[in-house]
Write a protein that holds these residues in place. Structure first.
Motif, PDB file in Angstrom:
ATOM      1  N   SER A   1     -31.039  92.125  12.235  1.00 34.21           N
ATOM      2  CA  SER A   1     -31.051  92.389  13.670  1.00 34.21           C
ATOM      3  C   SER A   1     -31.865  93.627  14.013  1.00 34.21           C
ATOM      4  CB  SER A   1     -29.624  92.554  14.196  1.00 34.21           C
ATOM      5  OG  SER A   1     -28.994  93.656  13.550  1.00 34.21           O
ATOM      6  N   ILE A   2     -31.974  94.514  13.056  1.00 35.26           N
ATOM      7  CA  ILE A   2     -32.741  95.746  13.317  1.00 35.26           C
ATOM      8  C   ILE A   2     -34.227  95.442  13.455  1.00 35.26           C
ATOM      9  CG2 ILE A   2     -33.235  96.412  10.938  1.00 35.26           C
ATOM     10  CD1 ILE A   2     -32.542  99.277  11.745  1.00 35.26           C
ATOM     11  N   LEU A   3     -34.652  94.315  12.843  1.00 39.03           N
ATOM     12  CA  LEU A   3     -36.067  93.961  12.918  1.00 39.03           C
ATOM     13  C   LEU A   3     -36.442  93.427  14.299  1.00 39.03           C
ATOM     14  CD1 LEU A   3     -36.482  92.175   9.473  1.00 39.03           C
ATOM     15  CD2 LEU A   3     -36.889  94.559  10.035  1.00 39.03           C
ATOM     16  N   ASP A   4     -35.436  92.979  15.056  1.00 35.02           N
ATOM     17  CA  ASP A   4     -35.701  92.391  16.364  1.00 35.02           C
ATOM     18  C   ASP A   4     -35.923  93.444  17.444  1.00 35.02           C
ATOM     19  OD1 ASP A   4     -35.378  89.929  15.222  1.00 35.02           O
ATOM     20  OD2 ASP A   4     -33.214  89.872  15.630  1.00 35.02           O
ATOM     21  N   LYS A   5     -35.609  94.683  17.136  1.00 35.34           N
ATOM     22  CA  LYS A   5     -35.740  95.739  18.139  1.00 35.34           C
ATOM     23  C   LYS A   5     -37.185  96.223  18.201  1.00 35.34           C
ATOM     24  CE  LYS A   5     -31.019  97.448  17.580  1.00 35.34           C
ATOM     25  NZ  LYS A   5     -30.181  98.614  17.243  1.00 35.34           N
ATOM     26  N   PRO A   6     -37.869  96.048  19.313  1.00 30.87           N
ATOM     27  CA  PRO A   6     -39.263  96.520  19.404  1.00 30.87           C
ATOM     28  C   PRO A   6     -39.333  98.040  19.384  1.00 30.87           C
ATOM     29  CG  PRO A   6     -38.466  95.827  21.556  1.00 30.87           C
ATOM     30  CD  PRO A   6     -37.382  95.506  20.584  1.00 30.87           C
ATOM     31  N   LEU A   7     -40.381  98.500  18.703  1.00 28.98           N
ATOM     32  CA  LEU A   7     -40.581  99.943  18.636  1.00 28.98           C
ATOM     33  C   LEU A   7     -41.419 100.363  19.860  1.00 28.98           C
ATOM     34  CD1 LEU A   7     -41.348 100.284  14.823  1.00 28.98           C
ATOM     35  CD2 LEU A   7     -39.167 100.588  16.018  1.00 28.98           C
ATOM     36  N   VAL A   8     -40.761 100.802  20.912  1.00 21.81           N
ATOM     37  CA  VAL A   8     -41.437 101.120  22.172  1.00 21.81           C
ATOM     38  C   VAL A   8     -41.982 102.550  22.113  1.00 21.81           C
ATOM     39  CG1 VAL A   8     -41.188 101.272  24.679  1.00 21.81           C
ATOM     40  CG2 VAL A   8     -39.843  99.602  23.368  1.00 21.81           C
ATOM     41  N   LYS A   9     -43.258 102.670  22.478  1.00 19.42           N
ATOM     42  CA  LYS A   9     -43.857 104.004  22.525  1.00 19.42           C
ATOM     43  C   LYS A   9     -43.321 104.765  23.750  1.00 19.42           C
ATOM     44  CE  LYS A   9     -48.171 102.959  20.181  1.00 19.42           C
ATOM     45  NZ  LYS A   9     -49.650 102.978  20.264  1.00 19.42           N
ATOM     46  N   THR A  10     -43.058 105.990  23.554  1.00 21.49           N
ATOM     47  CA  THR A  10     -42.539 106.806  24.663  1.00 21.49           C
ATOM     48  C   THR A  10     -43.143 108.203  24.575  1.00 21.49           C
ATOM     49  OG1 THR A  10     -40.577 107.766  25.641  1.00 21.49           O
ATOM     50  CG2 THR A  10     -40.498 107.387  23.284  1.00 21.49           C
ATOM     51  N   GLU A  11     -43.299 108.799  25.743  1.00 24.83           N
ATOM     52  CA  GLU A  11     -43.856 110.145  25.760  1.00 24.83           C
ATOM     53  C   GLU A  11     -42.794 111.191  25.466  1.00 24.83           C
ATOM     54  OE1 GLU A  11     -45.768 110.745  29.466  1.00 24.83           O
ATOM     55  OE2 GLU A  11     -47.311 109.227  29.112  1.00 24.83           O
ATOM     56  N   ARG A  12     -41.516 110.784  25.587  1.00 20.06           N
ATOM     57  CA  ARG A  12     -40.446 111.737  25.288  1.00 20.06           C
ATOM     58  C   ARG A  12     -40.403 112.032  23.798  1.00 20.06           C
ATOM     59  NH1 ARG A  12     -34.831 109.924  27.327  1.00 20.06           N
ATOM     60  NH2 ARG A  12     -35.492 108.032  26.225  1.00 20.06           N
ATOM     61  N   LYS A  13     -40.041 113.201  23.447  1.00 19.93           N
ATOM     62  CA  LYS A  13     -39.913 113.587  22.058  1.00 19.93           C
ATOM     63  C   LYS A  13     -38.696 112.886  21.454  1.00 19.93           C
ATOM     64  CE  LYS A  13     -39.738 117.592  19.043  1.00 19.93           C
ATOM     65  NZ  LYS A  13     -39.656 119.070  18.979  1.00 19.93           N
ATOM     66  N   LEU A  14     -38.946 112.197  20.313  1.00 22.57           N
ATOM     67  CA  LEU A  14     -37.877 111.444  19.680  1.00 22.57           C
ATOM     68  C   LEU A  14     -36.860 112.387  19.055  1.00 22.57           C
ATOM     69  CD1 LEU A  14     -39.841 108.603  17.849  1.00 22.57           C
ATOM     70  CD2 LEU A  14     -38.371 108.368  19.846  1.00 22.57           C
ATOM     71  N   SER A  15     -35.609 111.998  19.171  1.00 20.65           N
ATOM     72  CA  SER A  15     -34.580 112.764  18.471  1.00 20.65           C
ATOM     73  C   SER A  15     -34.656 112.450  16.980  1.00 20.65           C
ATOM     74  CB  SER A  15     -33.195 112.386  19.008  1.00 20.65           C
ATOM     75  OG  SER A  15     -32.910 111.023  18.691  1.00 20.65           O
ATOM     76  N   LYS A  16     -34.040 113.319  16.199  1.00 23.49           N
ATOM     77  CA  LYS A  16     -34.058 113.117  14.755  1.00 23.49           C
ATOM     78  C   LYS A  16     -33.429 111.789  14.382  1.00 23.49           C
ATOM     79  CE  LYS A  16     -32.667 115.318  10.434  1.00 23.49           C
ATOM     80  NZ  LYS A  16     -31.969 116.468   9.804  1.00 23.49           N
ATOM     81  N   LYS A  17     -32.344 111.427  15.051  1.00 23.69           N
ATOM     82  CA  LYS A  17     -31.657 110.181  14.747  1.00 23.69           C
ATOM     83  C   LYS A  17     -32.534 108.963  15.067  1.00 23.69           C
ATOM     84  CE  LYS A  17     -27.371 107.690  15.746  1.00 23.69           C
ATOM     85  NZ  LYS A  17     -26.111 107.691  16.520  1.00 23.69           N
ATOM     86  N   ALA A  18     -33.197 109.001  16.233  1.00 23.49           N
ATOM     87  CA  ALA A  18     -34.077 107.891  16.616  1.00 23.49           C
ATOM     88  C   ALA A  18     -35.265 107.775  15.674  1.00 23.49           C
ATOM     89  CB  ALA A  18     -34.547 108.085  18.059  1.00 23.49           C
ATOM     90  N   PHE A  19     -35.787 108.925  15.235  1.00 23.46           N
ATOM     91  CA  PHE A  19     -36.919 108.919  14.301  1.00 23.46           C
ATOM     92  C   PHE A  19     -36.528 108.287  12.967  1.00 23.46           C
ATOM     93  CE2 PHE A  19     -39.467 111.119  11.027  1.00 23.46           C
ATOM     94  CZ  PHE A  19     -40.722 110.666  11.410  1.00 23.46           C
ATOM     95  N   LEU A  20     -35.343 108.626  12.466  1.00 22.34           N
ATOM     96  CA  LEU A  20     -34.867 108.054  11.201  1.00 22.34           C
ATOM     97  C   LEU A  20     -34.621 106.549  11.323  1.00 22.34           C
ATOM     98  CD1 LEU A  20     -32.413 110.850   9.994  1.00 22.34           C
ATOM     99  CD2 LEU A  20     -34.716 110.372   9.153  1.00 22.34           C
ATOM    100  N   GLU A  21     -34.091 106.156  12.498  1.00 25.23           N
ATOM    101  CA  GLU A  21     -33.866 104.724  12.729  1.00 25.23           C
ATOM    102  C   GLU A  21     -35.187 103.960  12.733  1.00 25.23           C
ATOM    103  OE1 GLU A  21     -31.276 102.766  13.001  1.00 25.23           O
ATOM    104  OE2 GLU A  21     -29.813 104.354  12.660  1.00 25.23           O
ATOM    105  N   MET A  22     -36.231 104.575  13.281  1.00 24.55           N
ATOM    106  CA  MET A  22     -37.541 103.945  13.312  1.00 24.55           C
ATOM    107  C   MET A  22     -38.104 103.779  11.900  1.00 24.55           C
ATOM    108  SD  MET A  22     -40.905 105.072  15.499  1.00 24.55           S
ATOM    109  CE  MET A  22     -41.253 106.491  14.447  1.00 24.55           C
ATOM    110  N   ILE A  23     -37.969 104.803  11.071  1.00 29.78           N
ATOM    111  CA  ILE A  23     -38.436 104.735   9.676  1.00 29.78           C
ATOM    112  C   ILE A  23     -37.668 103.659   8.912  1.00 29.78           C
ATOM    113  CG2 ILE A  23     -38.539 105.982   7.494  1.00 29.78           C
ATOM    114  CD1 ILE A  23     -39.036 108.525   9.086  1.00 29.78           C
TER     115      ILE A  23
END
Length: 376
Positions: A11-33
């Protein structure tokens, strides 16, 4: 983590990685990796499954490769994937993975033994330049200066493991019969198995004639005389059609080796077997020419026929008959008599079997045979 949430790791693969101008939090960055690592792992897993589907390999081998893929992912620097999630994605058990890791030293020892045994198999396979199947390799290993007894099933397993193949012509006799019946040809070609048994050596002989296509659209013939009891090729010639009296030259060679003129020759006539005496055939040129005229083409011979053996082991492997022709075939006939061991002749070659009938001595007498053991 995924199991507590009650969702699949996919299910994690179904989440699109949306570009945003806001600075990513550490948790969101790790989730993206982590999502990217899952995506890469899933791609490799999909390729592996497609490869196995095409090759139709065993389920056990596929699980082994899945375990290796999981281990490879764990060894990547910065890996964030859990064993539990990858096992679920690969449809394998965690306990199976841990057992696979634990048994790695034993697998290394087995691979080492397999490599050592495969070296023997490869030497036997390439002996005299003619490829062999598992049973022929088994018999060849018994005839080494230092004999080795290796199970046929083990030889087949190692040939599959190291991708060593013996390409056959295909089209077994049953398939050929069914094809001929469909096309209207209801008279099948006979095989060597159809020949009557001889009760003693040098009693009945098979006169083989087959047509071959030479270069420049020239027609040629293979003529051979085979002892039905010992399977020896006693005389043979391969030459163009314009060569004078091929069968007579073979009969001269046959008689010179001590064969009686009253011996009975069995030959093919219109898909059936007929017989003629040596002295009668030797005296009649018309009979000799008629036998050549009725000779079938080698391509029409079933693989269970003598010429079928020659095609599988000589012509299919890249040799071609040429005008100087038949050097490869003559070498193969020498190999056939001396070093091509036959299961039904007590794992002896035709020459060895003939010598055994005369002297009562076997090549295996006084030989110490080493068994290729499964474990050291």
């Amino acid at each position: 983590m995924f199991y507590k949430m009650g969702v699949s790791p996919l299910s994690i693969l179904d989440k699109p990685l949306v570009k945003t101008e806001r600075k990513l939090s550490k948790k969101a960055f790790l989730e993206m990796i982590k999502a990217k690592q899952f995506e890469d792992f899933n791609k490799e897993l999909t390729l592996l499954k497609e490869k196995h589907k095409r090759a139709r390999k065993s389920v056990t081998l596929m699980k082994s490769e899945c375990f290796a893929l999981i281990k490879k992912a764990l060894e990547v620097e910065g890996n964030m994937l859990k064993i539990q999630d990858m096992c679920l994605l690969a449809d394998v058990s965690r306990s199976g993975y841990y057992n696979w890791v634990k048994s790695e030293p034993a697998r290394d020892k087995k691979d080492e033994r397999d490599t050592k045994d495969f070296a023997l198999i490869q030497d036997a396979f390439n002996y005299r330049g003619f490829p062999k199947g598992a049973r022929s390799i088994h018999m060849h290993l018994l005839h080494r200066d230092e004999p080795v007894l290796m199970n046929v099933k083990k030889i087949e397993r190692l040939m599959r493991k190291f991708n060593l193949k013996f390409e056959l012509r295909g089209n077994g006799v049953n398939r050929r019969i069914s094809q001929m019946a469909i096309s209207g040809r209801t008279t099948p070609k006979f095989t060597m198995l159809d020949l009557p048994e001889a009760s003693a050596r040098r009693e009945k002989f098979f006169l083989l004639t087959a047509k071959h296509d030479f270069p420049n659209n020239r027609e040629g013939f293979l003529v051979a005389i085979i002892d039905i009891f010992t399977k020896q090729v006693l005389a043979s010639v391969l030459a163009a059609r314009d060569t004078k009296d091929l069968i007579k030259s073979v009969l001269d060679d046959f008689i010179a080796k001590g064969a009686p003129k009253t011996a009975e020759l069995i030959y093919e006539k219109d898909g059936k077997l007929d017989t003629v005496k040596v002295d009668k055939l030797y005296a009649s040129e018309a009979d000799r020419n008629s036998i050549l005229d009725m000779a079938p083409f080698a391509n029409d011979m079933p693989k269970e026929h003598f010429i079928g053996f020659a095609r599988d082991e000589v012509f299919v492997q890249g040799y071609q008959i040429s005008n100087d022709g038949g050097a490869a075939l003559e070498d193969w006939i020498d190999y056939y008599n001396k070093d091509r061991y036959v299961w039904d002749l007590g794992k002896l070659s035709p020459d060895e079997y003939d010598n055994f009938l005369v002297t009562g001595k076997s090549p295996f007498d006084n030989k110490v045979i080493t068994r290729a053991r499964r474990k050291e």
